[in-house]
Design an enzyme around this catalytic site. Structure first.
Site, PDB file in Angstrom:
ATOM      1  N   ASP A 185      -2.408   1.183   7.844  1.00 52.56           N
ATOM      2  CA  ASP A 185      -1.919   2.574   7.745  1.00 52.56           C
ATOM      3  C   ASP A 185      -1.860   3.292   9.075  1.00 52.56           C
ATOM      4  O   ASP A 185      -1.388   4.426   9.144  1.00 52.56           O
ATOM      5  CB  ASP A 185      -2.834   3.360   6.790  1.00 52.56           C
ATOM      6  N   HIS A 187     -11.816  -1.002   7.375  1.00 54.43           N
ATOM      7  CA  HIS A 187     -11.297  -1.715   6.197  1.00 54.43           C
ATOM      8  C   HIS A 187     -12.468  -2.364   5.477  1.00 54.43           C
ATOM      9  O   HIS A 187     -13.431  -2.792   6.102  1.00 54.43           O
ATOM     10  CB  HIS A 187     -10.297  -2.799   6.617  1.00 54.43           C
TER      11      HIS A 187
HETATM   12  C1  SDX Z   1      -5.942   0.246   2.541  1.00 54.75           C
HETATM   13  O1  SDX Z   1      -8.672  -3.108   0.176  1.00 54.75           O
HETATM   14  C2  SDX Z   1      -7.478  -3.264   0.682  1.00 54.75           C
HETATM   15  O2  SDX Z   1      -6.995  -4.344   0.866  1.00 54.75           O
HETATM   16  C3  SDX Z   1      -6.767  -1.932   0.969  1.00 54.75           C
HETATM   17  C4  SDX Z   1      -5.448  -2.074   1.762  1.00 54.75           C
HETATM   18  C5  SDX Z   1      -4.377  -2.793   0.941  1.00 54.75           C
HETATM   19  O3  SDX Z   1      -3.464  -3.328   1.563  1.00 54.75           O
HETATM   20  O4  SDX Z   1      -4.438  -2.710  -0.311  1.00 54.75           O
HETATM   21  O5  SDX Z   1      -5.688  -2.772   2.973  1.00 54.75           O
HETATM   22  C6  SDX Z   1      -4.878  -0.676   2.100  1.00 54.75           C
HETATM   23  O6  SDX Z   1      -6.496   0.923   1.710  1.00 54.75           O
HETATM   24  C7  SDX Z   1      -6.355   0.265   4.002  1.00 54.75           C
HETATM   25  C8  SDX Z   1      -7.526   1.250   4.276  1.00 54.75           C
HETATM   26  C9  SDX Z   1      -6.925   2.647   4.427  1.00 54.75           C
HETATM   27  N1  SDX Z   1      -8.029   3.671   4.493  1.00 54.75           N
HETATM   28  C10 SDX Z   1      -8.241   4.355   5.614  1.00 54.75           C
HETATM   29  O7  SDX Z   1      -7.711   4.128   6.709  1.00 54.75           O
HETATM   30  C11 SDX Z   1      -9.237   5.497   5.441  1.00 54.75           C
HETATM   31  C12 SDX Z   1     -10.233   5.460   6.605  1.00 54.75           C
HETATM   32  N2  SDX Z   1     -11.067   4.271   6.430  1.00 54.75           N
HETATM   33  C13 SDX Z   1     -12.344   4.445   5.770  1.00 54.75           C
HETATM   34  O8  SDX Z   1     -12.292   5.363   4.694  1.00 54.75           O
HETATM   35  C14 SDX Z   1     -13.011   3.115   5.482  1.00 54.75           C
HETATM   36  O9  SDX Z   1     -12.862   2.322   6.575  1.00 54.75           O
HETATM   37  C15 SDX Z   1     -12.625   2.315   4.260  1.00 54.75           C
HETATM   38  C16 SDX Z   1     -12.683   3.125   3.012  1.00 54.75           C
HETATM   39  C17 SDX Z   1     -11.256   1.734   4.413  1.00 54.75           C
HETATM   40  C18 SDX Z   1     -13.665   1.235   4.154  1.00 54.75           C
HETATM   41  O10 SDX Z   1     -14.884   1.916   3.986  1.00 54.75           O
HETATM   42  P1  SDX Z   1     -16.225   1.115   3.935  1.00 54.75           P
HETATM   43  O11 SDX Z   1     -16.109   0.056   2.902  1.00 54.75           O
HETATM   44  O12 SDX Z   1     -17.369   2.067   3.880  1.00 54.75           O
HETATM   45  O13 SDX Z   1     -16.212   0.432   5.378  1.00 54.75           O
HETATM   46  P2  SDX Z   1     -17.417  -0.254   6.031  1.00 54.75           P
HETATM   47  O14 SDX Z   1     -18.456  -0.648   5.023  1.00 54.75           O
HETATM   48  O15 SDX Z   1     -16.871  -1.330   6.905  1.00 54.75           O
HETATM   49  O16 SDX Z   1     -18.055   0.920   6.954  1.00 54.75           O
HETATM   50  C19 SDX Z   1     -19.027   0.545   7.878  1.00 54.75           C
HETATM   51  C20 SDX Z   1     -19.477   1.837   8.527  1.00 54.75           C
HETATM   52  C21 SDX Z   1     -19.937   2.895   7.523  1.00 54.75           C
HETATM   53  O17 SDX Z   1     -20.914   3.659   8.197  1.00 54.75           O
HETATM   54  P3  SDX Z   1     -22.495   3.282   7.888  1.00 54.75           P
HETATM   55  O18 SDX Z   1     -22.696   3.479   6.414  1.00 54.75           O
HETATM   56  O19 SDX Z   1     -22.692   1.856   8.345  1.00 54.75           O
HETATM   57  O20 SDX Z   1     -23.266   4.279   8.737  1.00 54.75           O
HETATM   58  O21 SDX Z   1     -18.402   2.436   9.273  1.00 54.75           O
HETATM   59  C22 SDX Z   1     -18.143   3.732   8.770  1.00 54.75           C
HETATM   60  C23 SDX Z   1     -18.727   3.785   7.370  1.00 54.75           C
HETATM   61  O22 SDX Z   1     -19.078   5.130   7.060  1.00 54.75           O
HETATM   62  N3  SDX Z   1     -16.696   3.890   8.750  1.00 54.75           N
HETATM   63  C24 SDX Z   1     -16.024   4.792   9.443  1.00 54.75           C
HETATM   64  C25 SDX Z   1     -14.673   4.573   9.146  1.00 54.75           C
HETATM   65  N4  SDX Z   1     -14.571   3.561   8.283  1.00 54.75           N
HETATM   66  C26 SDX Z   1     -15.827   3.137   8.035  1.00 54.75           C
HETATM   67  N5  SDX Z   1     -16.426   5.783  10.282  1.00 54.75           N
HETATM   68  C27 SDX Z   1     -15.438   6.548  10.815  1.00 54.75           C
HETATM   69  N6  SDX Z   1     -14.111   6.397  10.592  1.00 54.75           N
HETATM   70  C28 SDX Z   1     -13.704   5.413   9.743  1.00 54.75           C
HETATM   71  N7  SDX Z   1     -12.423   5.270   9.509  1.00 54.75           N
END
Ligand code: SDX
Length: 429
Positions: free
Chosen positions: A364, A306
């Site tokens: 989710d 998140h």
């Molecule tokens: C919602 O914003 C809100 O409030 C949204 C929401 C709402 O109620 O409106 O909460 C609803 O959108 C929930 C999120 C649903 N999305 C997913 O479940 C999709 C899977 N999650 C990822 O796409 C991701 O976690 C995000 C998009 C949600 C967040 O992405 P970020 O901002 O890149 O997360 P981060 O900066 O904390 O990531 C840190 C690291 C990164 O790697 P590095 O660049 O440090 O090497 O963790 C990795 C990311 O690539 N990472 C993941 C991951 N999520 C983040 N790696 C593997 N699997 C994942 N799910």
């Protein structure tokens, strides 16, 4: 709100930046005058360190895993309130008295039907259209059916538009579902509560009597509550940006629905269940954990991570409890998808990569398992998120319209393109 200042020393000049103090959460550096005074922009792609507005609606603490609607913790609202009461709270800022709740429920109930011409509007879509595509189109078209509640400068029209949207979104979502499976539309029933009405419009057919299971209606109502608002997320920011230029409320909500559809946002519930099904069995989980950790692989563990929560998403905790209850009630507690989800969560939370990157299940991760167990197809998961979030979008939109500091949203950029150059004739190139 500014009782402190920060000092910025730039190009030999000192600038005082007011520090704004919140009720809760980090202090905010007020940079509104920075460009005018220092001729510099700030750079914050994704606006993840930027407060876009002043709000009193929802508070999130990502490190503690806290979520409050108007100060009330989500766990308490999910356990003790109901979605329609949460709608009142989000819209008006306080929990209603019994009389206020009766009046609000009556106003919403009287707006649950859609204009009969909308039935024809639906027939323009292919039957196999994704229900989110249909919802974006139909909600946007509401401004073509409800002209008398599109003037954003008229408080009464704003109120009517808010009630119409809260009342009609379940009807439109259910119509999108019925249309996609070739069944006749089911009219709302005013003697049913909000969640029961939605289930009835999804599952009843003219050929036989349908009784809504009260426990499933309660679980659906809780899902609505858990998704109702979430501070300045992508789709809410989309609604605010569209609203900042005076777009009518139906156009703004249609923009929010379009944004929510993205798989990284509200589309994740559908993507998460499809991922769990693809994993299929517990023994294949390590293969997918490895893919999620592999930087060269675009695969992400859907329903995990998140932008804000670096701890458990409090909604996921409530949703997990609800998943256990609903599947036990339906006699599918040994549902293979739920077993994979629970084992995946356990393995991921013990894995160094997820611990170090603070990746936890989000809202989710479990919602799709409950919705599938209720008999809804994955294509209906995000429409249910959209109808739940409509009240949050509307509350944030109303707050923005009423904010005297509200301006047209217009971010700037860090330009790294070509410097000025003159046109070269084709023959000379
Ligand atoms: C919602 O914003 C809100 O409030 C949204 C929401 C709402 O109620 O409106 O909460 C609803 O959108 C929930 C999120 C649903 N999305 C997913 O479940 C999709 C899977 N999650 C990822 O796409 C991701 O976690 C995000 C998009 C949600 C967040 O992405 P970020 O901002 O890149 O997360 P981060 O900066 O904390 O990531 C840190 C690291 C990164 O790697 P590095 O660049 O440090 O090497 O963790 C990795 C990311 O690539 N990472 C993941 C991951 N999520 C983040 N790696 C593997 N699997 C994942 N799910």
């Amino acid at each position: 709100m500014a009782d402190k200042t920060a000092k910025l020393h730039l190009n030999g000049q000192d600038y005082d930046l007011p520090i704004l103090s919140p009720t809760k959460g980090p202090d905010v550096l007020d940079i509104r005058k920075l460009y005018g005074q220092a001729d510099v922009f700030t750079y914050d792609p994704g606006f993840t360190s930027t407060a876009s507005c002043v709000s009193t609606i929802t508070f999130i603490d990502g490190d503690k895993g806290e979520l409050w609607y108007r100060g009330y913790p989500i766990e308490q609202l999910a356990a003790k309130s109901c979605y329609l009461e949460v709608c009142y709270l989000l819209l008006y800022g306080e929990l209603p008295t019994e009389a206020q709740m009766d009046d609000f429920r009556a106003r919403v109930t009287r707006h649950t039907m859609v204009h009969e011409q909308m039935h024809n509007f639906f027939r323009g879509f292919r039957r196999d259209a994704h229900p989110m595509a249909t919802m974006v189109g139909v909600v946007g078209a509401m401004s073509a059916f409800y002209h008398d509640s599109t003037d954003v400068n008229d408080e009464w029209q704003r109120e009517v538009a808010a009630i119409r949207l809260i009342a009609k979104l379940p009807t439109i979502a259910a119509m999108a579902y019925k249309y996609s499976i070739g069944q006749p539309f089911v009219y709302p029933q005013n003697d049913l509560d909000y969640a029961s009405n939605f289930l009835n419009m999804c599952f009843s057919v003219p050929a036989e009597k349908y009784e809504v299971n009260p426990a499933l209606a309660r679980a659906m109502d809780r899902i609505f509550t858990l998704h109702a608002d979430h501070e300045q997320n992508a789709s809410t920011s989309t609604v605010r940006l569209a609203g900042s230029v005076g777009a009518n409320p139906f156009a703004c909500i249609a923009a929010g629905i379009a944004c929510l559809w993205g798989p990284a946002h509200g589309g994740a519930n559908q993507a998460c269940l499809e991922m769990l099904r693809e994993i299929g069995t517990v023994d294949r989980i390590p293969e997918y954990i490895a893919k999620a950790k592999d930087k060269s692989d675009p695969f992400k563990l859907m329903g995990f991570g998140h932008r804000v929560y670096k701890n458990f998403d409090p909604r996921a905790t409530v949703m997990k409890e609800s998943a256990d209850e609903v599947l036990d009630l339906l006699g599918v507690g040994d549902n293979p998808t739920l077993q994979v989800a629970k084992e995946l969560e356990k393995i991921a939370l013990e894995d160094e990569y997820f611990i170090e990157k603070k990746l936890y299940p989000n809202v989710d991760f479990y919602s799709g398992i409950i919705l599938e167990a209720m008999g809804l197809p994955t294509s209906m998961f995000t429409p249910i998120f959209a109808l739940s979030r409509t009240v949050g979008w509307i509350a944030q939109w109303k707050e923005m319209i009423g904010d005297p500091q509200n301006k047209i949203g217009r971010p700037r950029q860090l330009y790294v393109g070509s410097d000025r150059r003159d046109y070269v004739d084709l023959k000379a190139r």
